[in-house]
Design an enzyme around this catalytic site. Structure first.
Site, PDB file in Angstrom:
ATOM      1  N   ASP A  86     -22.332  -7.013  31.559  1.00 25.14           N
ATOM      2  CA  ASP A  86     -22.954  -7.911  32.553  1.00 25.14           C
ATOM      3  C   ASP A  86     -22.552  -7.500  33.968  1.00 25.14           C
ATOM      4  O   ASP A  86     -23.327  -7.636  34.915  1.00 25.14           O
ATOM      5  CB  ASP A  86     -22.510  -9.368  32.332  1.00 25.14           C
ATOM      6  CG  ASP A  86     -23.249 -10.022  31.177  1.00 25.14           C
ATOM      7  OD1 ASP A  86     -24.321  -9.512  30.796  1.00 25.14           O
ATOM      8  OD2 ASP A  86     -22.751 -11.039  30.649  1.00 25.14           O
ATOM      9  N   LYS A 120     -18.355 -14.815  23.103  1.00 25.39           N
ATOM     10  CA  LYS A 120     -17.950 -13.838  24.128  1.00 25.39           C
ATOM     11  C   LYS A 120     -16.450 -13.854  24.419  1.00 25.39           C
ATOM     12  O   LYS A 120     -15.867 -12.832  24.748  1.00 25.39           O
ATOM     13  CB  LYS A 120     -18.700 -14.110  25.435  1.00 25.39           C
ATOM     14  CG  LYS A 120     -20.137 -13.615  25.436  1.00 25.39           C
ATOM     15  CD  LYS A 120     -20.772 -13.937  26.777  1.00 25.39           C
ATOM     16  CE  LYS A 120     -21.915 -13.002  27.060  1.00 25.39           C
ATOM     17  NZ  LYS A 120     -22.446 -13.152  28.419  1.00 25.39           N
TER      18      LYS A 120
HETATM   19  P1  NDP Z   1     -22.505 -21.704  32.237  1.00 24.09           P
HETATM   20  O1  NDP Z   1     -22.940 -22.829  31.374  1.00 24.09           O
HETATM   21  O2  NDP Z   1     -21.223 -20.998  31.982  1.00 24.09           O
HETATM   22  O3  NDP Z   1     -22.455 -22.229  33.783  1.00 24.09           O
HETATM   23  C1  NDP Z   1     -23.505 -22.978  34.312  1.00 24.09           C
HETATM   24  C2  NDP Z   1     -23.349 -23.062  35.827  1.00 24.09           C
HETATM   25  O4  NDP Z   1     -24.484 -23.768  36.364  1.00 24.09           O
HETATM   26  C3  NDP Z   1     -22.109 -23.871  36.265  1.00 24.09           C
HETATM   27  O5  NDP Z   1     -21.641 -23.339  37.490  1.00 24.09           O
HETATM   28  C4  NDP Z   1     -22.700 -25.268  36.465  1.00 24.09           C
HETATM   29  O6  NDP Z   1     -21.964 -26.071  37.360  1.00 24.09           O
HETATM   30  C5  NDP Z   1     -24.035 -24.908  37.101  1.00 24.09           C
HETATM   31  N1  NDP Z   1     -24.997 -25.991  36.980  1.00 24.09           N
HETATM   32  C6  NDP Z   1     -25.563 -26.474  35.849  1.00 24.09           C
HETATM   33  N2  NDP Z   1     -26.411 -27.495  36.136  1.00 24.09           N
HETATM   34  C7  NDP Z   1     -26.360 -27.648  37.492  1.00 24.09           C
HETATM   35  C8  NDP Z   1     -26.993 -28.557  38.396  1.00 24.09           C
HETATM   36  N3  NDP Z   1     -27.855 -29.497  37.968  1.00 24.09           N
HETATM   37  N4  NDP Z   1     -26.726 -28.420  39.716  1.00 24.09           N
HETATM   38  C9  NDP Z   1     -25.870 -27.458  40.170  1.00 24.09           C
HETATM   39  N5  NDP Z   1     -25.236 -26.596  39.350  1.00 24.09           N
HETATM   40  C10 NDP Z   1     -25.473 -26.688  38.030  1.00 24.09           C
HETATM   41  O7  NDP Z   1     -23.735 -20.679  32.227  1.00 24.09           O
HETATM   42  P2  NDP Z   1     -23.711 -19.121  32.609  1.00 24.09           P
HETATM   43  O8  NDP Z   1     -22.817 -18.946  33.783  1.00 24.09           O
HETATM   44  O9  NDP Z   1     -23.494 -18.308  31.404  1.00 24.09           O
HETATM   45  O10 NDP Z   1     -25.253 -18.882  33.040  1.00 24.09           O
HETATM   46  C11 NDP Z   1     -25.783 -19.367  34.261  1.00 24.09           C
HETATM   47  C12 NDP Z   1     -27.240 -18.898  34.374  1.00 24.09           C
HETATM   48  O11 NDP Z   1     -27.280 -17.473  34.487  1.00 24.09           O
HETATM   49  C13 NDP Z   1     -28.042 -19.286  33.120  1.00 24.09           C
HETATM   50  O12 NDP Z   1     -29.288 -19.830  33.518  1.00 24.09           O
HETATM   51  C14 NDP Z   1     -28.226 -17.978  32.377  1.00 24.09           C
HETATM   52  O13 NDP Z   1     -29.467 -17.879  31.701  1.00 24.09           O
HETATM   53  C15 NDP Z   1     -28.177 -16.932  33.515  1.00 24.09           C
HETATM   54  N6  NDP Z   1     -27.644 -15.651  33.051  1.00 24.09           N
HETATM   55  C16 NDP Z   1     -28.386 -14.523  33.234  1.00 24.09           C
HETATM   56  C17 NDP Z   1     -27.931 -13.304  32.829  1.00 24.09           C
HETATM   57  C18 NDP Z   1     -28.772 -12.098  33.051  1.00 24.09           C
HETATM   58  O14 NDP Z   1     -28.485 -11.040  32.488  1.00 24.09           O
HETATM   59  N7  NDP Z   1     -29.801 -12.194  33.858  1.00 24.09           N
HETATM   60  C19 NDP Z   1     -26.612 -13.147  32.185  1.00 24.09           C
HETATM   61  C20 NDP Z   1     -25.889 -14.382  32.046  1.00 24.09           C
HETATM   62  C21 NDP Z   1     -26.401 -15.592  32.451  1.00 24.09           C
HETATM   63  P3  NDP Z   1     -20.809 -27.094  36.816  1.00 24.09           P
HETATM   64  O15 NDP Z   1     -19.587 -26.247  36.655  1.00 24.09           O
HETATM   65  O16 NDP Z   1     -20.709 -28.083  37.901  1.00 24.09           O
HETATM   66  O17 NDP Z   1     -21.318 -27.648  35.518  1.00 24.09           O
END
Ligand code: NDP
Length: 282
Positions: free
Chosen positions: A110, A74
């Site tokens: 998105d 991306k």
């Molecule tokens: P990223 O990997 O870029 O970011 C993950 C995020 O989740 C970070 O903010 C991370 O925090 C946080 N996180 C992970 N584990 C934990 C935890 N145990 N406790 C608290 N926070 C946590 O992923 P994306 O942003 O791309 O995606 C996030 C979610 O959104 C995914 O589940 C994905 O499937 C969903 N999504 C849905 C879409 C849709 O069209 N419906 C489109 C894109 C994504 P930290 O920075 O501290 O690691």
């Protein structure tokens, strides 16, 4: 793009990513092509980072109808295509390639998908009553969409503070207030909480938002999809549960489909195809 041209060429479309297991994109796009009686087919192409540029160049040369990009392409695609929509520049990420005046253009649908997910709460958003949990790629799209919707202020919490600070800086310092805890910050009035963390990817994941902090005038939406999440269950029990991330996914796909074909897809057939795929996959 003229409809006649579209109808007479069965050019394919594709998503490029690595890995690409369980991708919903082929069934939902193909359902829309079938419903519209268009000859195109959509494929999932697993392409590693080292081959990405050469594959992209070939597909653009072949004049594929359109492309989607997912992890890890991306951001990598940006320097490879000259024309980019404004939201791509702001986000630093693209999920769609389409054609305009014979030239390939990058878009990020998105942002549009998220706007459709939360549009019923536009008033709360405009008055600054929205809290986003997370600071990854999805949270970035949420913040840009909320900003486009006229959000007065956006509250944001992330487990890792430095990533939240980076998000705000990268997006040009919009009105984002960073919180220490994932808790609704205002004492009264209705609010909207968005789960943009990956806590919810698995059905057994706990919610990032403490259940005891859910007031009856708080609504929650979750970007995760494919199963009921603890986050939405707890909002349903104590506040108001909105829709899950399938709505966002369908609308971002519909927007890309529209950019490729110049037509509006049939959302119901996309939705049905997605649910069938998820049922078979679970
Ligand atoms: P990223 O990997 O870029 O970011 C993950 C995020 O989740 C970070 O903010 C991370 O925090 C946080 N996180 C992970 N584990 C934990 C935890 N145990 N406790 C608290 N926070 C946590 O992923 P994306 O942003 O791309 O995606 C996030 C979610 O959104 C995914 O589940 C994905 O499937 C969903 N999504 C849905 C879409 C849709 O069209 N419906 C489109 C894109 C994504 P930290 O920075 O501290 O690691």
């Amino acid at each position: 793009m003229e409809p006649d041209w579209i109808r007479s060429h069965g050019l394919p479309a594709a998503v490029l990513g690595d890995p690409l297991d369980h991708t919903l994109s082929p069934p939902i796009h193909n359902a829309a092509f079938r419903q519209a009686d268009l000859p195109h087919r959509y494929h999932a192409l697993r392409v590693s980072s080292d081959r990405f540029e050469s594959v992209l160049r070939s597909l653009v040369d072949l004049r594929f109808l359109g492309l989607n990009f997912t992890v890890p392409h991306k951001e990598a695609v940006l320097p490879m295509i000259d024309r980019r929509r404004p939201e791509v520049e702001t986000l630093g990420a693209a999920n769609t390639l389409y054609w305009e005046e014979g030239e390939p253009v990058l878009a990020n649908t998105d942002v549009y998908g998220f706007r459709k997910l939360v549009e019923q709460w536009t008033r709360r958003i405009r008055t600054g009553r929205v809290l986003v949990l997370g600071a990854g790629g999805a949270a970035r799209a949420c913040v840009v969409a909320l900003h486009e919707m006229g959000a007065g202020r956006i509250y944001l919490w992330n487990r890792t503070d430095s990533r939240a600070t980076r998000l705000r800086r990268d997006l040009g310092e919009p009105e984002v207030e960073l919180l220490r805890d994932p808790i609704w910050p205002l004492s009264e009035g209705p609010g909207l909480v968005v789960n943009a963390t990956s806590l919810g990817l698995s059905p057994d994941d706990p919610s990032p938002y403490p259940a005891e902090e859910i007031r009856s005038d708080l609504a929650g939406v979750d970007l995760n999809y494919g199963h009921r999440t603890t986050f939405l269950d707890e909002f349903e029990a104590r506040g108001e549960a909105g829709r899950d991330g399938l709505t966002m996914l369908l609308h971002q796909a519909a927007r890309a489909w529209e950019l490729w074909t110049g037509r509006e897809p049939d959302l119901d057939s996309m939705d049905e195809a997605a649910r069938q795929f998820l049922d078979a996959d679970s």
